[in-house]
Write a protein that holds these residues in place. Structure first.
Motif, PDB file in Angstrom:
ATOM      1  N   ALA A 272       6.950 106.625  71.607  1.00  0.00           N
ATOM      2  CA  ALA A 272       7.239 108.028  71.319  1.00  0.00           C
ATOM      3  C   ALA A 272       8.678 108.192  70.819  1.00  0.00           C
ATOM      4  O   ALA A 272       8.935 108.936  69.868  1.00  0.00           O
ATOM      5  N   TYR A 276       9.433 109.642  67.084  1.00  0.00           N
ATOM      6  CA  TYR A 276      10.173 110.904  67.077  1.00  0.00           C
ATOM      7  C   TYR A 276      11.524 110.747  66.375  1.00  0.00           C
ATOM      8  O   TYR A 276      11.923 111.602  65.580  1.00  0.00           O
ATOM      9  N   LYS A 280      12.846 112.749  63.159  1.00  0.00           N
ATOM     10  CA  LYS A 280      14.067 113.547  63.266  1.00  0.00           C
ATOM     11  C   LYS A 280      15.059 113.184  62.168  1.00  0.00           C
ATOM     12  O   LYS A 280      15.659 114.063  61.536  1.00  0.00           O
ATOM     13  N   LEU A 308      -0.612 109.228  71.292  1.00  0.00           N
ATOM     14  CA  LEU A 308       0.806 109.289  70.951  1.00  0.00           C
ATOM     15  C   LEU A 308       1.070 110.431  69.974  1.00  0.00           C
ATOM     16  O   LEU A 308       2.008 111.228  70.161  1.00  0.00           O
ATOM     17  N   LEU A 312       3.263 114.018  70.564  1.00  0.00           N
ATOM     18  CA  LEU A 312       4.399 114.421  69.736  1.00  0.00           C
ATOM     19  C   LEU A 312       4.177 115.761  69.047  1.00  0.00           C
ATOM     20  O   LEU A 312       5.054 116.244  68.333  1.00  0.00           O
ATOM     21  N   LEU A 330       1.578 117.840  61.659  1.00  0.00           N
ATOM     22  CA  LEU A 330       2.637 118.372  62.526  1.00  0.00           C
ATOM     23  C   LEU A 330       3.453 119.346  61.702  1.00  0.00           C
ATOM     24  O   LEU A 330       4.009 118.986  60.658  1.00  0.00           O
ATOM     25  N   LEU A 334      10.792 120.228  63.972  1.00  0.00           N
ATOM     26  CA  LEU A 334      10.431 119.486  65.168  1.00  0.00           C
ATOM     27  C   LEU A 334      10.928 120.187  66.428  1.00  0.00           C
ATOM     28  O   LEU A 334      12.025 120.750  66.446  1.00  0.00           O
ATOM     29  N   ARG A 337      13.276 116.945  71.680  1.00  0.00           N
ATOM     30  CA  ARG A 337      12.844 116.035  72.739  1.00  0.00           C
ATOM     31  C   ARG A 337      13.999 115.107  73.089  1.00  0.00           C
ATOM     32  O   ARG A 337      14.806 114.759  72.226  1.00  0.00           O
TER      33      ARG A 337
END
Length: 346
Positions: A272, A276, A280, A308, A312, A330, A334, A337
């Motif tokens: 993850a 991520y 990002k 997974l 996310l 997605l 974002l 996290r």
């Protein structure tokens, strides 16, 4: 295509050595050339394990006496069925039964194994010297990760043992592991390992595709196409290159073409953190992007990859006609996290 063998499970009596340990321990001898076979396959990144009807302490003592104990992981030495032993080995190593091979001198043991597990490749021990020539035991390129796979697995087992004895929370334990995740764009020196990951991973392989080096090279030459890789270290050792992610920019969308992450690092939140962080960095570089897409093979064995993506924030698109793949999306920006239990760098 030949099935890829990740671990060979050996019988001992009249297989690794000549004689029976319980009956005549002082007079058994290694079979000629067996150590060379173990070493050659170990250097290719193929693990060795044992399923034997002997006492574990006697087995370890004899293996150490012969100087070959270091080549074996997840030993199963007891008086139950060897089929039970193989399932336990697969579970401990976190690999599928189809990735195991079984070597035994006894035709009954081989028949029983294939009766319960037809996906397991079996070999008659009398042909042990021919094993390195078997098509299922060939590798395209011997990478640094291949040559060190046994050490990575031993480090994984040390971490598991430490986790069982830890009294604090899960997050506290992960912090104690002192994990450092390095994420950067791939360079040509990474290409052999990227190809190897696509062939060896199933649970965390988005498309379950087996790519080759020309594909990797051509992908990197396309405009706004990038490949990211992740390397991991912790207090138990250097785990090498453990993940890769292929990304393409098209219009106002970013598309994950493929991601593969080693099953050796499951359960640590590393997968993850890797995906991520890649997303990002891409969003920071191209803030005009509005969506992230990912295509996922509709197979049971890569369920962890599906979970997974959903963790996310990806969601399945409606009305999908394709029966082989699932489309995920997605919406950006974002959500924030944090992964406080590991250090992330470039």
């Amino acid at each position: 295509m030949n099935q890829m063998i990740k671990c060979i499970v050996w019988d001992l009596d009249d297989t690794i050595w000549e004689g029976t340990l319980r009956e005549n321990a002082d007079n058994i001898i290694l079979r000629p050339g067996i150590e060379q076979v173990l070493v050659e396959l170990d250097q290719r990144g193929i693990l060795h394990s044992i399923a034997s009807r002997n006492r574990l302490d006697q087995v370890v003592s004899k293996l150490e006496e012969f100087g070959i104990a270091q080549y074996f992981v997840s030993l199963q030495c007891h008086f139950s069925s060897k089929a039970i032993s193989l399932r336990q080995i697969a579970m401990e190593l976190n690999i599928g039964l189809e990735a195991l091979a079984f070597v035994d001198n006894d035709s009954f043991e081989r028949f029983e194994m294939n009766y319960y597990y037809p996906q397991v490749l079996t070999f008659d021990a009398q042909y042990y010297l021919e094993l390195p020539k078997s098509p299922s035991l060939q590798v395209r390129d011997v990478t640094e990760e291949s040559a060190n796979r046994r050490h990575y697995m031993l480090a994984r087992q040390q971490r598991k043992a430490a986790e069982r004895g830890f009294q604090g929370s899960r997050e506290q334990f992960l912090k104690e592991c002192q994990m450092v995740l390095q994420i950067q764009q791939a360079d040509p020196g990474d290409y052999p390992r990227i190809v190897e990951l696509s062939h060896r991973t199933n649970q965390m392989n988005s498309l379950l595709e087996r790519i080759d080096r020309p594909f990797v090279e051509s992908f990197c030459q396309l405009k706004q196409h990038m490949i990211y890789v992740a390397r991991l270290k912790d207090r138990f050792g250097d785990h090498g290159l453990i993940g890769t992610c292929f990304v393409a920019l098209e219009g106002n969308a970013m598309k994950i073409r493929l991601f593969c992450i080693s099953c050796r690092i499951e359960g640590r939140g590393v997968a993850a953190a890797f995906l991520y962080t890649v997303l990002k960095r891409l969003v920071l570089k191209w803030p005009q992007m509005r969506e992230m897409h990912c295509l996922l093979a509709r197979k049971e064995r890569n369920l962890p990859a599906r979970l997974l993506l959903e963790m996310l924030g990806f969601h399945k698109l409606e009305e999908q006609e394709n029966k082989e793949y699932i489309k995920y999306q997605l919406n950006l920006p974002l959500a924030d996290r944090t992964f406080d239990w590991l250090e992330i760098g470039e």
